[in-house]
Scaffold this motif. Structure first.
Motif, PDB file in Angstrom:
ATOM      1  N   LYS A 128       0.840  -1.202   0.000  1.00  0.00           N
ATOM      2  CA  LYS A 128       0.000   0.000   0.000  1.00  0.00           C
ATOM      3  C   LYS A 128       0.873   1.249   0.000  1.00  0.00           C
ATOM      4  O   LYS A 128       0.534   2.264  -0.630  1.00  0.00           O
ATOM      5  CB  LYS A 128      -0.904  -0.016   1.235  1.00  0.00           C
ATOM      6  CG  LYS A 128      -1.713   1.255   1.460  1.00  0.00           C
ATOM      7  CD  LYS A 128      -2.544   1.121   2.728  1.00  0.00           C
ATOM      8  CE  LYS A 128      -3.264   2.407   3.082  1.00  0.00           C
ATOM      9  NZ  LYS A 128      -4.046   2.274   4.340  1.00  0.00           N
ATOM     10  N   GLN A 427      -1.801  -5.103  -2.274  1.00  0.00           N
ATOM     11  CA  GLN A 427      -2.089  -4.386  -1.035  1.00  0.00           C
ATOM     12  C   GLN A 427      -3.302  -4.942  -0.294  1.00  0.00           C
ATOM     13  O   GLN A 427      -3.603  -4.520   0.819  1.00  0.00           O
ATOM     14  CB  GLN A 427      -2.291  -2.903  -1.324  1.00  0.00           C
ATOM     15  CG  GLN A 427      -3.482  -2.567  -2.198  1.00  0.00           C
ATOM     16  CD  GLN A 427      -3.665  -1.058  -2.357  1.00  0.00           C
ATOM     17  OE1 GLN A 427      -3.585  -0.300  -1.397  1.00  0.00           O
ATOM     18  NE2 GLN A 427      -3.896  -0.618  -3.582  1.00  0.00           N
ATOM     19  N   TYR A 428      -3.983  -5.912  -0.900  1.00  0.00           N
ATOM     20  CA  TYR A 428      -5.170  -6.495  -0.271  1.00  0.00           C
ATOM     21  C   TYR A 428      -4.917  -7.876   0.325  1.00  0.00           C
ATOM     22  O   TYR A 428      -5.844  -8.563   0.751  1.00  0.00           O
ATOM     23  CB  TYR A 428      -6.301  -6.605  -1.304  1.00  0.00           C
ATOM     24  CG  TYR A 428      -6.609  -5.317  -2.010  1.00  0.00           C
ATOM     25  CD1 TYR A 428      -7.275  -4.275  -1.357  1.00  0.00           C
ATOM     26  CD2 TYR A 428      -6.220  -5.117  -3.332  1.00  0.00           C
ATOM     27  CE1 TYR A 428      -7.551  -3.084  -2.003  1.00  0.00           C
ATOM     28  CE2 TYR A 428      -6.493  -3.917  -3.992  1.00  0.00           C
ATOM     29  CZ  TYR A 428      -7.157  -2.912  -3.319  1.00  0.00           C
ATOM     30  OH  TYR A 428      -7.421  -1.729  -3.973  1.00  0.00           O
ATOM     31  N   THR A 431      -6.417  -9.216   3.850  1.00  0.00           N
ATOM     32  CA  THR A 431      -7.841  -9.563   3.869  1.00  0.00           C
ATOM     33  C   THR A 431      -8.132 -10.801   3.032  1.00  0.00           C
ATOM     34  O   THR A 431      -8.817 -11.732   3.473  1.00  0.00           O
ATOM     35  CB  THR A 431      -8.678  -8.383   3.338  1.00  0.00           C
ATOM     36  OG1 THR A 431      -8.500  -7.258   4.193  1.00  0.00           O
ATOM     37  CG2 THR A 431     -10.155  -8.746   3.280  1.00  0.00           C
ATOM     38  N   LEU A 465     -14.369  -6.121  -0.500  1.00  0.00           N
ATOM     39  CA  LEU A 465     -13.398  -5.236  -1.150  1.00  0.00           C
ATOM     40  C   LEU A 465     -13.920  -4.599  -2.440  1.00  0.00           C
ATOM     41  O   LEU A 465     -13.253  -3.734  -3.008  1.00  0.00           O
ATOM     42  CB  LEU A 465     -12.105  -5.995  -1.459  1.00  0.00           C
ATOM     43  CG  LEU A 465     -11.342  -6.535  -0.230  1.00  0.00           C
ATOM     44  CD1 LEU A 465     -10.182  -7.417  -0.673  1.00  0.00           C
ATOM     45  CD2 LEU A 465     -10.846  -5.391   0.634  1.00  0.00           C
TER      46      LEU A 465
END
Length: 470
Positions: A128, A427-428, A431, A465
């Motif tokens: 991120k 960046q995810y 999750t 998301l």
């Protein structure tokens, strides 16, 4: 733990609960994370400064981190740099309940004299800040005077460079390296394979998963599990995939990651593991040989050995060895970034650059990484040794640890770091990884069929998301 959170999420919480896990490195003693004033999501601030030299005004560096590992490094830095005309104002906010990133984002966006000048990001969310939505806040290392030749001369693992770079511009580096290896019980190796020699065991468990499951069958025939739970193979699978979870803005399930469904089920159906979940008491019990069946090994970086297993192995201490994994991977780590605004002030720019260089690129015996690798952060005290970012430093350091029966772990972790890939993160990941692993366990438990598990996973990613599947 060191960034053991990771995936690292689990470690983060762990580190917050106990400084004993300060995981990835610190001879605080810490590991991936550090000894910590991180018990509360609320920020804790402290200041350390060099003795006044002359009448010059000190440069204040605002340092933000999610553990006190890097803030603690400022003390060693000032001790070894008595002429540094700098003071560090540190803010530590635990990642517990997701508190660190929102606070950091707000402080970066607000700017001004209280904005972070240097900030830390761990593997679970580093992209991120190096490549993703918040990458615009990070200075290029080159603009700090830290050029590519310095990186090359230090022998920094490529995966760490890739993760810390955007469009060819380096924005962040770490001080530890988290390439993963296979950590196994010597006594079990001798019983099943006739030797505990790392070179031989390497060829028994790999390369590739077919060899690994052949070894699992041999172990099972003698009453042993090859790993504790499916989480033990997940990091090796996740970080050896060709592509990450997001490709061209859509959810992509790399074939190697999809295969985790089948590899996990094979472990469970054949009784090749104890079906534990990482970061639970049952998982720790398998490190000491107290589980349902003795377990042969675990996958992980040096921090897993020194900051997790070291406190759990009990009577199996010294009965372990490390060899190369069936596939290259890394797990965890912390990257150090500078706010691009520090480049607007020459004095602040130099102060930030000097500190970052000392942590990430200094290969001398007074650089952070040499202290970190050899466990000598505190004078006259042998602390925890850890794998570091610089292969140059590890080549001249002593990686022998009692838990591994005196084996020099750096002989394995230098190539492990070189074999890791940093090109499959998004960046995810924090999750998405959790959603994926939950559905894999639903499938292996027989609660869903394979297609339904994948369908549920895709829907959850969209719901949480807003990301559609390919």
């Amino acid at each position: 733990m060191k960034r053991l959170k990771r995936v690292f999420t689990g470690i983060s919480a762990l580190l917050v609960m106990s400084t004993a896990l300060t995981a990835c490195g610190g001879n605080s003693n810490s590991g991936s994370n550090s000894s910590g004033s991180e018990a509360s999501p609320a920020a804790s601030a402290a200041a350390s400064e060099a003795p006044a030299k002359g009448g010059g005004e000190k440069v204040t560096i605002n340092l933000w981190s999610f553990t006190d590992e890097i803030p603690n490094m400022t003390k060693k830095y000032l001790e070894t740099h008595p002429d540094a005309n700098v003071e560090f104002k540190t803010t530590v906010i635990a990642t517990t309940d997701g508190a660190y990133q929102p606070a950091l984002d707000q402080a970066l966006a607000a700017g001004g004299k209280d904005a972070p000048d240097i900030f830390a990001a761990e593997a679970a969310f580093v992209l991120k800040y190096t490549q993703g939505d918040a990458s615009g806040y990070a200075a290029n290392y080159a603009d700090l005077g830290l050029d590519d030749q310095m990186v090359k001369d230090a022998g920094i693992a490529q995966y760490s460079i890739d993760i810390g770079s955007k469009d060819g511009q380096l924005k962040g580096l770490g001080y530890q390296a988290t390439g993963g290896a296979f950590i196994y019980r010597r006594s079990i190796a001798k019983d099943v394979f006739g030797t505990d020699d790392p070179a031989t065991i390497k060829s028994e468990v790999g390369p590739g998963w077919d060899k690994f499951y052949e070894a699992a069958a041999k172990l099972k025939a003698k009453g042993y599990g090859i790993v504790s739970g499916d989480g033990d193979i997940w990091h090796a699978i996740e970080n050896s995939s060709e592509q990450g979870w997001i490709v061209d803005g859509k959810l992509h399930i790399d074939p190697k990651r999809e295969e985790f469904l089948d590899l996990s089920k094979k472990l469970k159906d054949n009784g090749y593991h104890n079906d534990t979940t990482d970061w639970t008491e049952a998982w720790y019990a398998d490190m000491s040989g107290a589980g349902a069946q003795p377990v042969f090994g675990f996958f992980g970086p040096a921090w897993l050995i020194n900051y997790v297993m070291n406190g759990q192995v009990k009577d199996t201490n010294g009965d372990w060895a490390v060899t190369e994994s069936p596939t290259g991977f890394f797990w965890g780590g912390t990257w150090l970034l500078a706010n691009k605004d520090v480049t607007k002030d020459d004095a602040k720019k130099q102060a930030a650059a000097d500190f970052i260089k000392w942590i990430t690129l200094d290969t001398s015996e007074t650089g952070l990484q040499y202290y970190w690798a050899n466990g000598t952060m505190k004078d006259g005290e042998q602390g925890t040794k850890d794998s570091v970012a610089s292969s140059v430093v590890m080549a001249k350091s002593n990686g022998e640890v009692p838990l591994l029966g005196g084996q020099n772990m750096f002989d394995v972790f230098v190539p492990a770091n070189a074999n890791a890939s940093g090109k499959n993160l998004t960046q995810y990941d924090e999750t998405i990884n959790k959603l994926w692993r939950d559905q894999v366990r639903e499938y292996t438990a027989g609660n869903k069929d394979r297609d339904k598990a994948i369908e549920t996973f895709k829907q959850q990613v969209k719901d949480q998301l807003g990301i559609d599947s390919e």
